[in-house]
Design an enzyme around this catalytic site. Structure first.
Site, short mmCIF file in Angstrom:
data_model
loop_
_atom_site.label_atom_id
_atom_site.label_comp_id
_atom_site.label_asym_id
_atom_site.label_seq_id
_atom_site.Cartn_x
_atom_site.Cartn_y
_atom_site.Cartn_z
N ASP A 25 0.26 -1.27 -0.05
CA ASP A 25 0.11 -0.35 0.20
C ASP A 25 0.83 1.31 -0.30
O ASP A 25 1.49 1.37 0.67
CB ASP A 25 -0.78 -0.14 1.05
CG ASP A 25 -1.58 1.59 1.43
OD1 ASP A 25 -2.49 1.63 0.40
OD2 ASP A 25 -1.60 2.09 2.17
N ASP A 80 -1.67 -0.72 6.61
CA ASP A 80 -1.25 -0.32 7.82
C ASP A 80 -2.56 0.42 7.86
O ASP A 80 -3.01 0.73 9.57
CB ASP A 80 -0.69 0.89 8.66
CG ASP A 80 -0.58 2.10 7.52
OD1 ASP A 80 -1.44 1.98 5.42
OD2 ASP A 80 -1.10 3.57 7.61
N ASP A 116 -7.51 -0.93 5.19
CA ASP A 116 -6.80 -1.69 4.28
C ASP A 116 -6.72 -3.82 4.99
O ASP A 116 -6.55 -4.82 4.49
CB ASP A 116 -4.99 -1.56 4.86
CG ASP A 116 -4.21 -0.47 4.09
OD1 ASP A 116 -4.82 -0.45 2.71
OD2 ASP A 116 -3.47 -0.22 4.33
#
Lengths: 125, 712
Positions: B396, B595, B599
């Site tokens: 990400d 994080d 997610d």
């Protein structure tokens, strides 16, 4: 073939048949965990060379409380592991260690010492 | 993390404690630090007891080794000739002494055998107890009733086998305890990190109290060199704190008012006070310990196969020993009974179900402990095995590759408005916004010392931007779509906006009173170690994919900078999991690193979810591996640890399997027809003890692992 050889042959075959039956075929009944007023199914397990009883029958969906009491110092049994519940506990000798589990679905949940030498089963019905 | 039902357990425990106290027992909760200490002293006691048993067995073993065959020694040959009454009398003494060894040194094998027979589960104890007692019973019959045996050669005794085998296996167990102690060192180290006392403010006075007595809300005083006792938030003072024991980060972290401190970390130079927020079982350290302990209780998937094999192994060995006995008795050379007996006993002794059973748990315990010492919490065996198989890592962008915290980078103005004025107006609008980009603009304006005014009529237009009135002027801040919707011409600014976007920045158009006023750009800065980690991942043969909600151009700019080839841009938060699934459909084993709360579904969907520990509890809950420190290097180290651990597991399993599948046939005498070679039961006992110690020692070798890219 001399009589002693026939005897050894028959004795050997008989012992093997007994071992196969004794360790693999004979069915174990196990012990049914008792229901406490607080709603737990409870069983006491003695840890000494193995788990006694080693098969505990419980009802699925009701919390289970297993009280382990280790009465030996052999390092094999110092830890009990429930891989299906991702739980483990150190069992200091002479102490009662309480494990609480919730078998949500029916099935057999194995438990063992860390080295995989001693085995037990929690059967949720 | 762990412990959702902790309250339930604690409450229940008090009830049990009361009940069992009456019965005179001690109750402890699994995983409590006290239980660990008790375990350690148990371990020490057991080791000492085993060593006493070994010395007793060894002393009598030396005696029995010599006097079982006195005619082999020139000095003794004359005094004790073969077949003499004096030898028989000596053997009787040896019979009594070796019985003492069986009862004292070998007691655990017999209690183990008894329990195994009651529960119908054979194990190592069953084999050793059977083996040694068969040798003793045969020897005793030979001594008491020599006439039962037609040949003189058959009246040999095997008391030496009984004693030496018992002694060697006991020595092996003692060595195992020592080696096993080292295997679980990591968890002991973690438990040892806990501070013992805390200095708290009570009624205005500073008092030292045991750490268990610190309550949430207490103000704790930390002096230079002190250990931070519990988790909390700094309320006064500042200092550098060494957090390496928890995060693996070697550089001390600056702490000032409002910063969080973690229990068990060490204060370096300054002094500060903090308010305790988490104590006892809720602290970060306690959670880590619990997580590591739980993980060590899991299984590597391959172990399920091993468990099935182990279930059949020991009875199968007993059957093989009987088959060996019968075959040697029927077809073996004279004295057939002696050979048959030696073969059966050797087979029972050499088989080592322990090596097989310990192969995976020992490596797993060491590997997971190793992770913890590097600030990597691995949830269990399955995560470990999957992490080894990863072919693709999805990162990400925000918060993982970058700091996740944008900063103001550019202010471009047009139509005669001043730089600072543009920024001041933008900051005034954004002060009301909760968007992370907004904060960057506000902080940027503050850094330039601009007095930010108040905004009225604030309105956020989702996906477009914000608007408000500042000092009576209508201020609009947002994307090109917002400007077009409002009929504001930004054509002259567009090339500059594109240039900024190409460089990975996020440009926002500013319009004041219906006219374009400029561009304010912010960018999320890349973490210093992201590039290094991505290079390391690619070198490990892992494809790195970046996933982000940013536009393609911004995403590509960041990707170029960090060396990522495949970019999934403009992915809505709710679609991240779907993108991971698409990669999985390409037959890739996908690891996802993230994080944020958004997610969590993607972390759960991936084969291995890595939560960067600076993130939220939700992400940590959904992940398989948690990196306490927010560095991507932790991903590299985690994969390296999983590869090293799984290699160790396979080595151990292979070793244990080869040992048994070579050792047992040799014990059965397959080499005899070709080389007249038959294994001695004593050698078998040595080999058996050695094999299980080897497995543990190999697992301990894992601790020498050093990450190539340090997580620190």
């Amino acid at each position: 073939m001399t009589p002693d050889k026939i005897l050894v042959l028959l004795g050997g075959a008989g012992t093997i048949a007994f071992i196969v039956w004794f360790f693999w075929l004979a069915k174990k009944e196990g012990v049914k965990a008792g229901l406490t007023p607080s709603g737990y199914q409870e069983a006491m397990i003695l840890v000494k060379g193995g788990y006694t009883p080693d098969v505990i029958r419980v009802e699925a969906g009701t919390p289970v409380r297993l009280k382990f009491r280790r009465e030996e110092t052999s390092s094999c049994s110092e830890m009990v592991v429930f891989p299906d519940f991702q739980k483990s506990a150190q069992l200091p000798s002479g102490e009662v260690v309480v494990m609480e589990l919730l078998p949500k679905t029916k099935g057999t949940y194995a438990f063992q010492c860390q080295m995989g030498m001693l085995h037990g089963k929690l059967i949720a019905e | 993390m762990a412990g959702s039902g902790a309250g339930l357990i604690t409450n229940a425990r008090h009830g049990i404690q009361a009940a069992v106290r009456d019965a005179g027992d001690r109750v402890s909760e699994p995983g409590a630090p006290g239980a660990g200490e008790a375990g350690r002293s148990d371990e020490e006691r057991e080791y000492r007891s085993l060593m006493r048993k070994w010395w007793f067995g060894a002393a009598i073993g030396a005696f029995t080794m010599i006097f079982s065959y006195p005619w082999l020694f020139p000095v003794l040959r004359e005094w004790l000739p073969r077949g003499s009454e004096s030898v028989r009398a000596l053997w009787m003494v040896m019979g009594v002494l070796s019985l003492a060894v069986l009862i004292y040194s070998g007691s655990q094998f017999f209690t183990g055998m008894w329990a195994s027979l009651r529960t119908r589960q054979a194990n190592m104890h069953t084999l050793i107890a059977f083996g040694t007692s068969v040798a003793w019973i045969y020897s005793t019959i030979a001594v008491l009733f020599p006439r039962l045996f037609p040949e003189e050669g058959m009246t040999e005794v095997y008391y030496d086998v009984t004693v030496v085998v018992t002694a060697l296996v006991v020595l092996g167990l003692a060595m195992e305890i020592r080696a096993k102690g080292r295997t679980s060192e990591a968890i002991k180290k973690l438990i040892g990190l806990q501070a013992k006392t805390a200095r708290v403010l009570r009624d205005g006075a500073e008092v030292d109290v045991p750490v268990e007595e610190v309550a949430v809300g207490d103000v704790v005083i930390v002096r230079p060199g002190d250990k931070v006792p519990v988790d909390g938030v700094v309320v006064a003072g500042s200092s550098a704190v060494d957090e390496s024991m928890i995060t693996g980060e070697s550089i001390p972290v600056e702490k000032r008012e409002g910063d969080e401190v973690i229990g068990a970390t060490i204060n370096k130079t300054g002094a500060f006070r903090f308010r305790a927020t988490k104590v006892g079982a809720d602290t970060a350290l306690a959670s880590i310990i619990r997580m590591v302990q739980d993980a060590q209780a899991t299984k590597v998937p391959i172990q399920r196969i091993v468990d099935v094999v182990s279930g059949y192994f020991t009875p199968a060995v007993i059957i093989l020993a009987i088959v060996g006995f019968v075959v040697w008795y029927l077809f073996g050379p004279a004295p057939a009974l002696t050979y048959a007996l030696v073969v059966a006993v050797t087979t029972l002794i050499i088989a080592c179900p322990c090596a097989l059973g310990m192969a995976t748990p020992m490596s797993l315990t060491t590997g997971i402990g190793l992770g913890a010492t590097h600030g990597i919490l691995i949830r269990g065996g399955e995560a470990l095995q999957k992490a080894k198989e990863l072919t693709t890592i999805v990162l990400d962008k925000t918060g993982t590759i970058t700091h996740g915290k944008p900063a103001l980078t550019d202010v471009i103005v047009t139509n005669g408005i001043a730089d600072d004025e543009a920024l001041r107006l933008a900051a005034a609008v954004e002060r009301s916004s909760e968007h992370p980009l907004a904060q960057a603009i506000v902080e940027g304006a503050e850094a330039r010392g601009l007095g930010i005014g108040d905004a009225a009529d604030f309105r956020a237009i989702p996906g477009h931007g914000v608007e408000a009135a500042v000092d009576g002027r209508r201020v609009l801040l947002g994307n090109v779509k917002l400007m077009r919707d409002r009929g504001i011409d930004v054509e002259t600014l567009e090339p500059q906006a594109r240039r900024l976007a190409d460089a990975g920045r996020t440009p926002m158009y500013l319009a004041v009173d219906g006219r374009a006023a400029g561009i304010i750009a912010v960018a999320d800065t890349i973490k210093a170690d992201s590039v290094e980690a991505i290079i390391a991942l690619r070198r490990m043969g892992i494809e790195v994919v970046m996933i982000t909600g940013d536009n393609v151009r911004t995403a590509n700019a960041i990707a170029r900078e960090v060396g990522v080839e495949r970019v999934l841009a403009e992915v809505l938060p709710q679609d991240k999991a779907h993108e991971v699934q698409k990669l999985q459909l390409e037959r890739r084993v996908v690891g996802m690193v993230g994080d944020g709360i958004n997610d969590a579904p993607a972390l759960a969907q991936s084969d291995v979810g890595f939560a960067i520990g600076t993130g939220t509890d939700v992400a940590i809950e959904a992940s398989d591996i948690t990196l306490i420190k927010g560095s991507l290097r932790g991903v590299v180290t985690a994969i390296q640890i999983s590869r090293a651990t799984m290699r160790n597991v396979y080595q151990n399993l292979f070793g244990a399997f080869i040992y048994n599948s070579v050792g047992i046939p040799i014990a059965l005498g397959v080499l005899y027809p070709f080389f007249e070679l038959l294994l001695s039961p004593i050698l078998a006992a040595g080999a058996m003890s050695f094999s299980s110690v080897t497995v543990i020692s190999n697992a301990n070798r894992l601790k020498r692992f050093r990450p190539t890219v340090s997580a620190a």
